[in-house]
Design a protein around this motif. Structure first.
Motif, PDB file in Angstrom:
ATOM      1  N   PRO A 178       0.841  -1.202   0.000  1.00 17.65           N
ATOM      2  CA  PRO A 178       0.000   0.000   0.000  1.00 17.65           C
ATOM      3  C   PRO A 178       0.876   1.252   0.000  1.00 17.65           C
ATOM      4  O   PRO A 178       2.067   1.184   0.309  1.00 17.65           O
ATOM      5  CB  PRO A 178      -0.788  -0.122   1.307  1.00 17.65           C
ATOM      6  CG  PRO A 178      -0.015  -1.068   2.157  1.00 17.65           C
ATOM      7  CD  PRO A 178       0.771  -1.944   1.242  1.00 17.65           C
ATOM      8  N   THR A 184      -7.547   0.667   6.684  1.00 16.13           N
ATOM      9  CA  THR A 184      -7.656  -0.775   6.471  1.00 16.13           C
ATOM     10  C   THR A 184      -6.349  -1.480   6.809  1.00 16.13           C
ATOM     11  O   THR A 184      -6.352  -2.529   7.440  1.00 16.13           O
ATOM     12  CB  THR A 184      -8.039  -1.084   5.008  1.00 16.13           C
ATOM     13  OG1 THR A 184      -9.231  -0.372   4.697  1.00 16.13           O
ATOM     14  CG2 THR A 184      -8.271  -2.570   4.806  1.00 16.13           C
ATOM     15  N   ASN A 205      -4.537   5.109   5.342  1.00 15.58           N
ATOM     16  CA  ASN A 205      -5.280   3.920   4.956  1.00 15.58           C
ATOM     17  C   ASN A 205      -5.601   3.148   6.235  1.00 15.58           C
ATOM     18  O   ASN A 205      -4.770   2.421   6.766  1.00 15.58           O
ATOM     19  CB  ASN A 205      -4.450   3.069   3.993  1.00 15.58           C
ATOM     20  CG  ASN A 205      -5.204   1.867   3.470  1.00 15.58           C
ATOM     21  OD1 ASN A 205      -6.128   1.376   4.103  1.00 15.58           O
ATOM     22  ND2 ASN A 205      -4.785   1.378   2.317  1.00 15.58           N
TER      23      ASN A 205
END
Length: 140
Positions: A63, A71, A69
């Motif tokens: 990522p 998640t 982020n």
């Protein structure tokens, strides 16, 4: 001559941390993407077996840690504060710049206990000192 040489000591030493880090970073940048098909790893390049032998491989792309982020648990770099207590101001600025962000550095003062001494029986007395440090924030 009497006796025998039955003990041999060998010393091995790791390379400095910066050297190991640089080699790992190079392997990371040159990693080979693979897929998982029919319970087998399949490469997505035409490298010879000899060159594949020492390659770092990955299934999914990493990522973007510059962007928040939730998640994957990455807070991103925007608004992140880096203190010169931890690393140099130059490294803090480079971290912001590597994510395409600007940086704002402010000199800070912190009150800390210092020159502590033990007072006979049972107490410790300290002076209060000021400690200067830089706080760099990644901004847009």
């Amino acid at each position: 001559m009497t006796g025998s040489c039955n003990l041999k000591t060998c010393w091995r030493q790791l390379a400095p941390f910066e050297v190991i880090g640089a080699k790992l970073k190079l392997k990371y940048r040159n990693a080979l993407r693979v897929t998982f098909v029919n319970n087998e790893l399949k490469e997505q390049s035409n490298l010879t077996d000899k060159k594949k032998e020492k390659k770092l491989v990955y299934l999914d792309s990493s990522p973007d840690y510059c962007v928040r982020n939730d998640t994957v648990g990455s807070p991103g770099m925007l608004g992140r504060v880096c203190s010169s207590h931890d690393v140099t101001t130059t490294k803090c600025k480079m971290l912001c710049n590597s994510c395409g962000l600007k940086h704002h550095t402010v000199e800070q003062v912190q009150l800390v206990k210092c020159r502590c001494r033990f007072v006979w029986c049972c107490s410790v007395e300290c002076d209060t000192c000021t400690k200067k440090y830089s706080a760099t924030t990644c901004t847009t």
